[in-house]
Scaffold this motif. Structure first.
Motif, PDB file in Angstrom:
ATOM      1  N   CYS A  20      51.318 -17.169   1.926  1.00  0.00           N
ATOM      2  CA  CYS A  20      50.413 -17.943   2.779  1.00  0.00           C
ATOM      3  C   CYS A  20      51.244 -19.059   3.400  1.00  0.00           C
ATOM      4  O   CYS A  20      51.858 -19.855   2.689  1.00  0.00           O
ATOM      5  CB  CYS A  20      49.274 -18.529   1.953  1.00  0.00           C
ATOM      6  SG  CYS A  20      48.370 -19.799   2.872  1.00  0.00           S
ATOM      7  N   CYS A  45      43.405 -13.261   7.463  1.00  0.00           N
ATOM      8  CA  CYS A  45      44.674 -13.937   7.195  1.00  0.00           C
ATOM      9  C   CYS A  45      45.685 -13.480   8.218  1.00  0.00           C
ATOM     10  O   CYS A  45      45.804 -12.290   8.485  1.00  0.00           O
ATOM     11  CB  CYS A  45      45.155 -13.609   5.789  1.00  0.00           C
ATOM     12  SG  CYS A  45      46.806 -14.243   5.470  1.00  0.00           S
ATOM     13  N   CYS A  52      42.035 -18.075   8.866  1.00  0.00           N
ATOM     14  CA  CYS A  52      41.032 -18.388   7.826  1.00  0.00           C
ATOM     15  C   CYS A  52      40.147 -19.539   8.295  1.00  0.00           C
ATOM     16  O   CYS A  52      39.097 -19.324   8.873  1.00  0.00           O
ATOM     17  CB  CYS A  52      41.698 -18.640   6.476  1.00  0.00           C
ATOM     18  SG  CYS A  52      43.043 -19.826   6.491  1.00  0.00           S
ATOM     19  N   CYS A 110      48.802 -21.859   7.760  1.00  0.00           N
ATOM     20  CA  CYS A 110      48.629 -22.059   9.199  1.00  0.00           C
ATOM     21  C   CYS A 110      47.164 -22.276   9.592  1.00  0.00           C
ATOM     22  O   CYS A 110      46.888 -22.808  10.671  1.00  0.00           O
ATOM     23  CB  CYS A 110      49.179 -20.852   9.949  1.00  0.00           C
ATOM     24  SG  CYS A 110      48.270 -19.326   9.595  1.00  0.00           S
TER      25      CYS A 110
HETATM   26 FE1  SF4 Z   1      47.331 -18.740   4.777  1.00  0.00          FE
HETATM   27 FE2  SF4 Z   1      45.067 -18.741   6.224  1.00  0.00          FE
HETATM   28 FE3  SF4 Z   1      47.441 -18.698   7.449  1.00  0.00          FE
HETATM   29 FE4  SF4 Z   1      46.614 -16.570   6.029  1.00  0.00          FE
HETATM   30  S1  SF4 Z   1      45.679 -17.410   7.906  1.00  0.00           S
HETATM   31  S2  SF4 Z   1      48.655 -17.465   6.043  1.00  0.00           S
HETATM   32  S3  SF4 Z   1      45.493 -17.560   4.390  1.00  0.00           S
HETATM   33  S4  SF4 Z   1      46.604 -20.318   6.142  1.00  0.00           S
END
Ligand code: SF4
Ligand code: NAP
Length: 676
Positions: free
Chosen positions: A335, A354, A342, A338
């Protein structure tokens, strides 16, 4: 012998034992609102199979007025109980344990019925809350206790009472939101009465052999937040009221301090939880920006907590714990914090997923089943899109040849990783490299394939990415003009005064890069980061905020960031992180200029004007002008293949460069590979 003896050690709670010290923290994914309970159950069951010790669901409203938004999921009826039982049965069948979070939003609720201790509108909510009277408060307590009992009836192993992040219970604790003069406000004891009473009544409702986690705000990060003395006294009262475990909450949602974004140092707040260790005798969980088993193990080794909460890492990889236990930590999809797929989705009303793992929350619909016919798949371009196709195709039993003219995988991600605050991209590229080191993938780096190289493949995938857009500004061929690639990849010299043409994601990133003077970034130096954002020990400063506010280091350059659109710069950046990028550049005195026409570039700098009438001619004095004017698809190979009659799939930036980002590229790559 494991590398993670503390993390994998069971935790005996008396009436039940957790198999390890890993909690999957609560996340609002939007899944429950789909009412597709098989999908909800599959999401949690995959994570239970992956070995996590205990999971907490997304927040469930105890009643209509407490829902984060109208229609928010809750546990209101017997029918709801049957639906939730599908989830708990599947989790238990997979050997896991799960607690339901009870979330009362108070004044953070988006609905017209929202209630709070006092009628003070929050800066992040559209409507002012209604002040509760004595009967209204009793109703909220009773509803929360009833929700806990229903959770027990639905087969959950416990509940988490959400008492942090500025939600309802937290709102009673501080004068910022509680101006009451009755027994629910005023003195510390009165302000703490509601959370303590809630835990007491929840325990009375569910009996002794049921996990009750209380999520306690340990550093509010708002003006007039709790003192440390108040935090400790509340923790002791919550323990006495019957909680089994205390979890850590960091910062209110309205706080202007980033708490989970990628630029926040790893484990940035475990020192806060550590301060509570020894003051209570029940287990304490710490959280925020812990995303690898090594960091989690170290947090426990340092005595910061009895257990570690990670949430988003379980979107990136459902089998985080199992891989760590099997000595395959390097295989864990990282993770990168970013928020793009999410939290940005959650706040945009979309189901979470994700960036790194598009299957997250889409487990029933995006499946990587073994292919009926094994094929030879040729993939050109080893950036985010191409690597994903190769990985998923190989996993499904295909044979893959992956080409890239560059000497390493990662494509544009290799530029992102040099931006201060984006260090997590280094780990993402390392993981991608490891994943394409697979017996079914032949990696051909440093070479662009010709048409004849691709002719024999069963499937050809073109993921050749993008080329910088030519903004066509008079004088852009001058020696003082460079592109973002020259700056970020080739590290050309840039003068002390800089004008940046284009304020998209890359313009912002380039400004961040150039404002930094080199050496360690604050993301890699926790003490410097705390000073930069004005965070203090809550023992010396109420709420953990220093009165002087942020104290950033001096910027290395004088930077002007420009765009033609006449709107606030950075308006289109991520919903939950755009404000952090804007605040970070404002702290570096970056000048933001919207609504310009680019007239010409001269040796003095960048000449602009404003408005349709090209008024107010202005010279932005600059030693270097950096072009960050977006991108266009690089599809010359796709076109050449088409001319030869060879069918190919075009994905990622080579398909659509506008709004290109790694999230879309990876998602598109995964979905294509799932169908080959
Ligand atoms: Fe992490 Fe959310 Fe980015 Fe996926 S989208 S890498 S869960 S912060
Ligand atoms: P972008 O987001 O499309 O921004 C391009 C910028 O160039 C805009 O500011 C645009 O503003 C300007 N522009 C467009 N055409 C122009 C022209 N002909 N002449 C002068 N200026 C022009 O592209 P990007 O910044 O290259 O980023 C690419 C993608 O990478 C983004 O969409 C983003 O998804 C991703 N990314 C995101 C982040 C992040 O969110 N942190 C960071 C890096 C990259 P005007 O048209 O108003 O002038």
């Amino acid at each position: 012998m494991t590398d993670y003896p503390r993390l994998l050690e069971p935790l005996d709670l008396g009436f039940t034992t957790l198999k390890n010290r890993v909690l999957m923290g609560s996340m609002h994914t939007g899944l429950e609102e789909t009412k597709d309970w098989d999908r909800v159950a599959t999401f949690y069951a995959e994570r239970a199979e992956g070995g996590v010790g205990l999971m907490v669901t997304g927040g469930m409203a105890p009643n209509r007025e407490g829902g984060v938004f109208p229609g928010a999921a809750g546990l209101f009826s017997d029918e709801d109980i049957a639906n939730h039982r599908m989830v708990t049965d599947r989790v238990h069948g997979a050997g896991g344990k799960i607690a339901m979070q009870i979330l009362h939003a108070g004044r953070y609720a988006y609905g017209p019925e929202c209630v709070a201790p006092s009628p003070i509108k929050s800066p992040i909510s559209p409507l002012p809350p209604k002040e509760l009277d004595e009967d209204g408060i009793e109703k909220q307590i009773a509803d929360i206790a009833t929700a806990a009992l229903r959770a027990r009836d639905a087969g959950y192993d416990g509940v988490e009472v959400m008492g942090s992040e500025g939600y309802f219970l937290n709102q009673f604790l501080v004068e910022h939101t509680n101006r009451r003069t009755d027994r629910w406000g005023g003195s510390v004891e009165n302000r703490q009465r509601l959370p303590v009473e809630v835990v007491r009544r929840v325990r009375a409702a569910v009996g002794d052999d049921f996990i009750v986690i209380y999520r306690l705000s340990m550093i509010d990060l708002i003006p007039k937040g709790q003192t440390w003395e108040e935090v400790v006294s509340l923790a002791r009262k919550i323990e006495a009221a019957g909680a089994t475990i205390l979890n850590t909450g960091i910062g209110w949602h309205e706080a202007r301090i980033p708490t989970i974004a990628t630029s926040v140092p790893r484990r940035a707040f475990t020192w806060v939880t550590q301060k509570l260790m020894g003051d209570v005798s029940i287990p304490v969980i710490t959280s925020n920006r812990i995303n690898t088993p090594d960091v989690a193990e170290q947090v426990l080794a340092d005595g910061c907590a009895d257990m570690v909460s990670m949430a988003r890492p379980f979107l990136a990889d459902s089998h985080f714990v199992q891989k760590a236990a099997e000595g395959r930590a390097g295989d864990i999809a990282p993770c990168i914090a970013c928020n793009q797929a999410c939290l940005d989705h959650t706040f945009g009303g979309k189901i979470s997923s994700c960036l790194v793992n598009p299957r997250a929350c889409h487990e029933t619909e995006l499946r990587y089943d073994l292919a009926a016919n094994a094929k030879h798949v040729a993939v050109v371009g080893a950036g985010a899109a191409g690597v994903t196709v190769a990985m998923v195709a190989a996993q499904r039993g295909h044979r893959v040849t992956l080409w890239d003219k560059a000497g390493r995988v990662g494509g544009q991600l290799n530029m992102a990783k040099v931006i201060p605050g984006k260090e997590e991209f280094v780990g993402l590229i390392d993981w991608m490299e490891r994943m394409v080191d697979h017996p079914a993938i032949e990696l051909r780096l440093g070479k662009a394939p010709g048409i004849d190289d691709l002719r024999g493949a069963d499937e050809v995938v073109i993921a050749t990415g993008v080329a910088p857009r030519d903004p066509g500004i008079e004088g852009q061929d001058g020696a003082n003009v460079v592109s973002y690639i020259d700056v970020l990849r080739d590290k050309v010299d840039v003068g002390p005064r800089v004008a940046i043409v284009g304020a998209g994601g890359i313009g912002f990133d380039t400004a961040e890069f150039l404002s930094h003077g080199g050496g360690a970034t604050t993301t890699e130096d926790l003490d410097a980061w705390l000073v930069e954002w004005g965070v203090a020990d809550p023992e010396t400063h109420r709420g953990g905020l220093v009165p002087e506010g942020p104290r950033p280091a001096r910027a290395a350059r004088q930077i002007t960031l420009l765009q033609r659109k006449n709107e606030k710069l950075g308006k289109r950046l991520g919903k939950t992180t755009g404000w952090i990028h804007r605040a970070a550049l404002a702290m570096k005195d970056v000048k933001m200029v919207p609504g310009v026409n680019y007239e010409r570039i001269t040796r003095e700098g960048l000449q602009v004007s404003f408005g349709e009438g090209r008024e107010r001619p202005t010279m932005i004095e600059a030693d270097t002008v950096v072009l960050c004017a977006g991108q266009v698809p690089e599809r010359s190979l796709a076109d050449a293949l088409g001319a030869e009659g060879i069918t190919c799939h075009v994905i990622g930036g080579a398909d659509v460069a506008a709004e290109l980002d790694a999230k879309r590229a990876i998602d598109q790559g995964a979905r294509l590979a799932a169908t080959l």
